[in-house]
Design an enzyme around this catalytic site. Structure first.
Site, mmCIF file in Angstrom:
data_model
loop_
_atom_site.group_PDB
_atom_site.id
_atom_site.type_symbol
_atom_site.label_atom_id
_atom_site.label_comp_id
_atom_site.label_asym_id
_atom_site.label_seq_id
_atom_site.Cartn_x
_atom_site.Cartn_y
_atom_site.Cartn_z
ATOM 1 N N PRO A 142 0.827 -1.214 0.000
ATOM 2 C CG PRO A 142 0.014 -0.993 2.185
ATOM 3 C CD PRO A 142 0.711 -1.964 1.278
ATOM 4 C CG ASP A 143 -0.786 4.844 -1.790
ATOM 5 O OD1 ASP A 143 -1.513 4.598 -0.802
ATOM 6 O OD2 ASP A 143 -1.223 5.356 -2.830
ATOM 7 C CG PHE A 144 3.300 6.245 2.921
ATOM 8 C CD1 PHE A 144 3.581 5.850 4.214
ATOM 9 C CD2 PHE A 144 4.200 5.910 1.924
ATOM 10 C CE1 PHE A 144 4.725 5.126 4.516
ATOM 11 C CE2 PHE A 144 5.341 5.190 2.208
ATOM 12 C CZ PHE A 144 5.606 4.794 3.503
ATOM 13 N NE ARG A 145 1.943 11.921 1.915
ATOM 14 C CZ ARG A 145 2.031 12.513 3.102
ATOM 15 N NH1 ARG A 145 0.954 12.931 3.710
ATOM 16 N NH2 ARG A 145 3.201 12.680 3.669
ATOM 17 C CG ASN A 216 8.980 3.509 -3.161
ATOM 18 O OD1 ASN A 216 8.246 4.356 -2.658
ATOM 19 N ND2 ASN A 216 8.841 3.098 -4.396
ATOM 20 C CG ASP A 218 9.441 -1.094 -1.977
ATOM 21 O OD1 ASP A 218 10.459 -1.048 -2.690
ATOM 22 O OD2 ASP A 218 8.386 -0.488 -2.272
ATOM 23 C CG HIS A 235 12.576 9.031 2.178
ATOM 24 N ND1 HIS A 235 11.258 9.270 1.845
ATOM 25 C CD2 HIS A 235 13.206 10.237 2.075
ATOM 26 C CE1 HIS A 235 11.102 10.554 1.549
ATOM 27 N NE2 HIS A 235 12.273 11.158 1.681
#
Length: 437
Positions: A142-145, A216, A218, A235
């Site tokens: 899933p993305d964040f927003r 990302n 991941d 990040h």
């Protein structure tokens, strides 16, 4: 771990001569390079830049924006029957939209066609790619927003004061358990790269990728075979771990075992909590991030995919390419500088489902078959790697350079969840969709 004086927190971004901070919202408009230079008085009374005489600028004289039907709730509006033209009034400094008396030709693929033409003509040899969580959603992450399905919308069980607190270093110092609970689901190993990741790797395979800048954590960019020297994980990632207080390195595998068994890894030097080297709000960005000071002035094409451009200082990177450099946004919604009306000359958008947009772009470039073959080859190499079997190089359609890419970008495998990987499923669904057509 090398750390810079640039950090991420929730404060307003500071001027360049002070410490850069990470902000969870980007509300200020970022200046464009040379925006006020070489200008002329337009017919509507607005200062406008003088058109460069280069052939590249002539190729970009047509700005195209396409809006595809959205598969999310609601539908994406298409171009209206009445074309619009920007013309500011003398009393206002903002762009106004007024009906144009001249018909404007539009095409749902015109943005992709314009950029693909430049690539085919050899005008784009130093391509920068900037990506966010949206490129990994086809892999099941899933993305964040995204409302309802995004990570921040599903954190009620952690009793956080606000969603972003789960990535706030001060909150982590006080209570690391919420992040560790979430990290069990985020750790690499249960997901595989999808078509979008392999499209980016194809850019590298064609010798066109200057660098990939990703937000990302991941690790799928590395798993698909993009070499470390072409990748900037702005990040951080789960590949390494260290003490969050004194930064003493800690074995990443031991940290993972502790987290997966609901234990808290602690530093042997200062007894503070250890965490994966994922960059939190308030933490320094990795030193590699500052390659952007050399990369972005050198770029001749910028591709932006799957990001909300809400997190600083990462979001401002898209404004640091030269003003004559084309920028292509592949996204579900317009974001950042692409929200302005009119768009900057040379900016292109393809809005809608990201995976579909990337597939169309690959088809226009004539790369679809190569990408699917690359996906199959990489999956075989990944299975061999996980099983400890040396890969067998065959004299088929897979080139030796692809195998060399694999050697130079050894995947950081963290385990697997099933035999039928996401990228294989992605490839199979692609074949079945084409057959149904």
């Amino acid at each position: 771990m090398n750390r810079s004086r640039s950090s991420r927190n929730r404060k307003v971004p500071q001027p360049p001569d002070t410490r850069l901070t990470r902000s969870s919202s980007s509300q200020t408009r970022h200046p464009e390079p040379a925006e006020l230079q070489d200008s002329w008085q337009g017919p509507c009374g607005k200062q406008r830049r003088k058109q460069p005489d280069s052939a590249l600028a002539q190729d970009l004289s047509l700005i195209s924006v396409s809006r595809l039907d959205s598969t999310s709730k609601g539908t994406m509006s298409t171009a209206g029957s009445i074309p619009m033209q920007a013309c500011p009034s003398s009393e206002s400094t903002s762009d106004q939209i007024v009906p144009s008396s001249f018909p404007v030709k539009s095409s749902s693929r015109s943005g992709l066609l314009s950029v693909a033409r430049l690539v085919k003509l050899g005008r784009c040899k130093n391509i920068l790619v900037v990506v966010g969580a949206g490129i990994s959603t086809p892999s099941g992450i899933p993305d964040f927003r995204t409302p309802g399905t995004g990570l921040y919308a599903n954190l009620e069980k952690y009793n956080l004061p606000y969603p972003e607190a789960i990535f706030n270093i001060d909150y982590f110092s006080n209570d690391p358990q919420p992040f560790f609970s979430l990290a069990k689901a985020l750790y690499p190993g249960c997901h595989r790269p999808n078509y979008i990741h392999y499209f980016i790797r194809m850019l590298h395979h064609k010798g066109l990728l200057l660098r990939l800048y990703t937000q990302n954590i991941d690790g799928l960019e590395n798993v698909c075979g993009i070499p470390e020297d072409k990748l900037v994980e702005a990040h951080g990632s789960f590949a390494t771990a260290s003490c969050h207080l004194c930064y003493t390195p800690y074995p990443a595998e031991e940290a993972k075992v502790a987290i997966m068994t609901d234990n808290i890894p602690t530093c042997s030097f200062c007894a503070a909590t250890v965490k994966p080297d994922v960059v939190f709000f308030g933490e320094d960005l990795p030193q590699k991030y500052f390659l952007h000071t050399k990369d972005f002035p050198k770029a001749d094409l910028l591709i932006i995919m799957g990001t909300s451009l809400k997190i600083e200082p990462f979001a401002s990177l898209v404004n640091t390419v030269r003003s004559t450099v084309p920028r292509l946004l592949l996204n579900r919604h317009a974001v950042g500088p692409f929200e302005r009306v009119p768009l900057r000359r040379g900016d292109h958008m393809e809005l809608g489902d990201l995976a579909d947009s990337v597939r169309r772009f690959a088809e226009i470039l004539g790369w679809s078959g190569e990408i699917e073959e690359m996906m199959r080859t990489q999956e075989k190499l990944m299975k061999s790697f996980l099983q400890g079997i040396p890969p067998v190089v065959t004299h088929g359609s897979s080139s030796s350079s692809e195998t060399e890419d694999m050697k130079t970008s050894r995947p950081r495998a963290e385990g697997s969840c099933s035999e039928d990987t996401d990228s294989e499923t992605d490839s199979k669904s692609s074949a079945s969709s084409r057959a149904s057509k």
